[in-house]
Design a protein around this motif. Structure first.
Motif, PDB file in Angstrom:
ATOM      1  N   LYS A 206       0.816  -1.222   0.000  1.00 17.37           N
ATOM      2  CA  LYS A 206       0.000   0.000   0.000  1.00 17.37           C
ATOM      3  C   LYS A 206       0.847   1.269   0.000  1.00 17.37           C
ATOM      4  O   LYS A 206       0.345   2.349  -0.310  1.00 17.37           O
ATOM      5  CB  LYS A 206      -0.923   0.003   1.216  1.00 17.37           C
ATOM      6  N   TYR A 207       2.133   1.133   0.334  1.00 18.89           N
ATOM      7  CA  TYR A 207       3.017   2.299   0.347  1.00 18.89           C
ATOM      8  C   TYR A 207       3.677   2.555  -1.010  1.00 18.89           C
ATOM      9  O   TYR A 207       4.335   3.583  -1.183  1.00 18.89           O
ATOM     10  CB  TYR A 207       4.100   2.128   1.411  1.00 18.89           C
ATOM     11  N   VAL A 208       3.491   1.630  -1.943  1.00 22.14           N
ATOM     12  CA  VAL A 208       4.095   1.803  -3.271  1.00 22.14           C
ATOM     13  C   VAL A 208       3.099   1.619  -4.413  1.00 22.14           C
ATOM     14  O   VAL A 208       3.391   1.955  -5.561  1.00 22.14           O
ATOM     15  CB  VAL A 208       5.290   0.833  -3.467  1.00 22.14           C
ATOM     16  N   TYR A 209       1.908   1.089  -4.086  1.00 18.59           N
ATOM     17  CA  TYR A 209       0.933   0.807  -5.142  1.00 18.59           C
ATOM     18  C   TYR A 209      -0.480   0.815  -4.564  1.00 18.59           C
ATOM     19  O   TYR A 209      -0.697   0.465  -3.397  1.00 18.59           O
ATOM     20  CB  TYR A 209       1.219  -0.559  -5.770  1.00 18.59           C
ATOM     21  N   HIS A 210      -1.445   1.237  -5.407  1.00 17.67           N
ATOM     22  CA  HIS A 210      -2.857   1.139  -5.037  1.00 17.67           C
ATOM     23  C   HIS A 210      -3.649   0.771  -6.285  1.00 17.67           C
ATOM     24  O   HIS A 210      -3.441   1.366  -7.350  1.00 17.67           O
ATOM     25  CB  HIS A 210      -3.374   2.463  -4.462  1.00 17.67           C
TER      26      HIS A 210
ATOM     27  N   GLY B 191      -5.235   3.536  -8.290  1.00 21.65           N
ATOM     28  CA  GLY B 191      -4.380   4.597  -8.813  1.00 21.65           C
ATOM     29  C   GLY B 191      -3.357   5.052  -7.790  1.00 21.65           C
ATOM     30  O   GLY B 191      -3.585   4.970  -6.575  1.00 21.65           O
ATOM     31  N   GLN B 192      -2.224   5.536  -8.297  1.00 23.73           N
ATOM     32  CA  GLN B 192      -1.135   5.930  -7.408  1.00 23.73           C
ATOM     33  C   GLN B 192      -1.525   7.054  -6.453  1.00 23.73           C
ATOM     34  O   GLN B 192      -0.953   7.190  -5.377  1.00 23.73           O
ATOM     35  CB  GLN B 192       0.082   6.360  -8.231  1.00 23.73           C
ATOM     36  N   GLN B 193      -2.502   7.869  -6.843  1.00 16.31           N
ATOM     37  CA  GLN B 193      -2.886   8.987  -5.981  1.00 16.31           C
ATOM     38  C   GLN B 193      -3.505   8.529  -4.663  1.00 16.31           C
ATOM     39  O   GLN B 193      -3.694   9.327  -3.746  1.00 16.31           O
ATOM     40  CB  GLN B 193      -3.856   9.928  -6.705  1.00 16.31           C
ATOM     41  N   PHE B 194      -3.788   7.217  -4.556  1.00 18.64           N
ATOM     42  CA  PHE B 194      -4.400   6.696  -3.339  1.00 18.64           C
ATOM     43  C   PHE B 194      -3.415   5.934  -2.450  1.00 18.64           C
ATOM     44  O   PHE B 194      -3.815   5.375  -1.427  1.00 18.64           O
ATOM     45  CB  PHE B 194      -5.576   5.776  -3.697  1.00 18.64           C
ATOM     46  N   ILE B 195      -2.141   5.892  -2.838  1.00 15.24           N
ATOM     47  CA  ILE B 195      -1.191   5.168  -1.991  1.00 15.24           C
ATOM     48  C   ILE B 195      -1.027   5.887  -0.657  1.00 15.24           C
ATOM     49  O   ILE B 195      -1.247   7.095  -0.547  1.00 15.24           O
ATOM     50  CB  ILE B 195       0.188   4.997  -2.661  1.00 15.24           C
ATOM     51  N   GLN B 196      -0.655   5.129   0.354  1.00 18.95           N
ATOM     52  CA  GLN B 196      -0.391   5.712   1.662  1.00 18.95           C
ATOM     53  C   GLN B 196       1.071   6.145   1.737  1.00 18.95           C
ATOM     54  O   GLN B 196       1.941   5.512   1.138  1.00 18.95           O
ATOM     55  CB  GLN B 196      -0.700   4.705   2.769  1.00 18.95           C
ATOM     56  N   VAL B 197       1.303   7.203   2.467  1.00 19.04           N
ATOM     57  CA  VAL B 197       2.660   7.725   2.618  1.00 19.04           C
ATOM     58  C   VAL B 197       3.178   7.355   4.005  1.00 19.04           C
ATOM     59  O   VAL B 197       2.512   7.616   5.015  1.00 19.04           O
ATOM     60  CB  VAL B 197       2.686   9.257   2.437  1.00 19.04           C
TER      61      VAL B 197
END
Length: 222
Positions: A50-54, A57-63
């Motif tokens: 979840k920190y590199v892919y969703h 879409g990438q805009q939903f990944i967790q930081v």
């Protein structure tokens, strides 16, 4: 030695850093995740994926919260411009990094970073300098996090004017000293192994200190 005999610690403490803007995207957040080892053992580990892919879409990944440490990178280069402080940049060591997160980090944003000197100690042959950085989301103006980084400057000490070593801290007692260490056996043990090239990947997130990538400079630094 720190500088000439007229080095004034108060002048350094009062130094005004320029405001810095740090902008990042989902791609930067993903590269950081990989740089600190996300999915290094298992590319399908959903706890780390979840920190590199969703899938949406990438805009939903967790930081990762520790991504906030990157907001302080721009101020490392400012240290060599501090008034009166002399040291060999090759001998600079990152002492510690203290982070407080007030709101979840967006997957992409521009951060307005404001820094100040929060600590200075004369250790004789070295000095410890602490810088505090407050990070505000540019669009909303909200305070997102605080970084407090300490750097160990070998060769920059010896500037005290009395027998008592100079020591200044905006926050008083060291935060780490307030943390109690539990007695007895640990409840769990976790072991992790970094990849041989991981430092080279991590530096793509903006930490370009050659100490971690250039063998010759690493040899000089010891």
């Amino acid at each position: 030695m720190a500088a000439s005999s007229d080095f004034d610690p108060q002048l350094l403490i009062a130094h005004k850093f320029p405001e810095k803007i740090y902008s990042y995207t989902e791609r930067d957040a993903a590269i950081y995740g990989l740089g600190v080892g996300a999915c290094a053992k298992d590319a399908l580990d959903d706890k780390e994926l979840k920190y590199v892919y969703h899938p949406d879409g990438q805009q939903f990944i967790q930081v990762l919260p520790t991504f906030a440490a990157l907001f302080s990178n721009d101020f490392a280069s400012e240290i060599e411009h501090l008034p009166g402080l002399e040291y060999d940049p090759r001998l600079l060591l990152h002492g510690h990094q203290f982070i407080e997160i007030y709101k979840p980090l967006p997957s992409n944003a521009s951060m307005v970073n404001r820094a100040s000197i929060s600590g200075l100690q004369d250790k004789g042959k070295a000095a410890i300098l602490e810088i505090e950085i407050l990070s505000y989301e540019k669009e909303s103006g909200e305070l997102i996090c605080m970084n407090r980084m300490a750097v160990y400057l070998r060769g920059a000490g010896g500037f005290s004017k009395s027998s008592q070593p100079y020591s200044y801290s905006k926050h008083g007692t060291n935060t780490a000293s307030n943390i109690g260490i539990p007695k007895g056996q640990p409840y769990a043990i976790f072991e992790e192994c970094t990849q041989p090239s991981q430092a080279l990947l991590y530096r793509l997130s903006g930490d370009y200190n050659p100490l971690h990538s250039d063998p010759k400079i690493a040899e000089v630094a010891g």
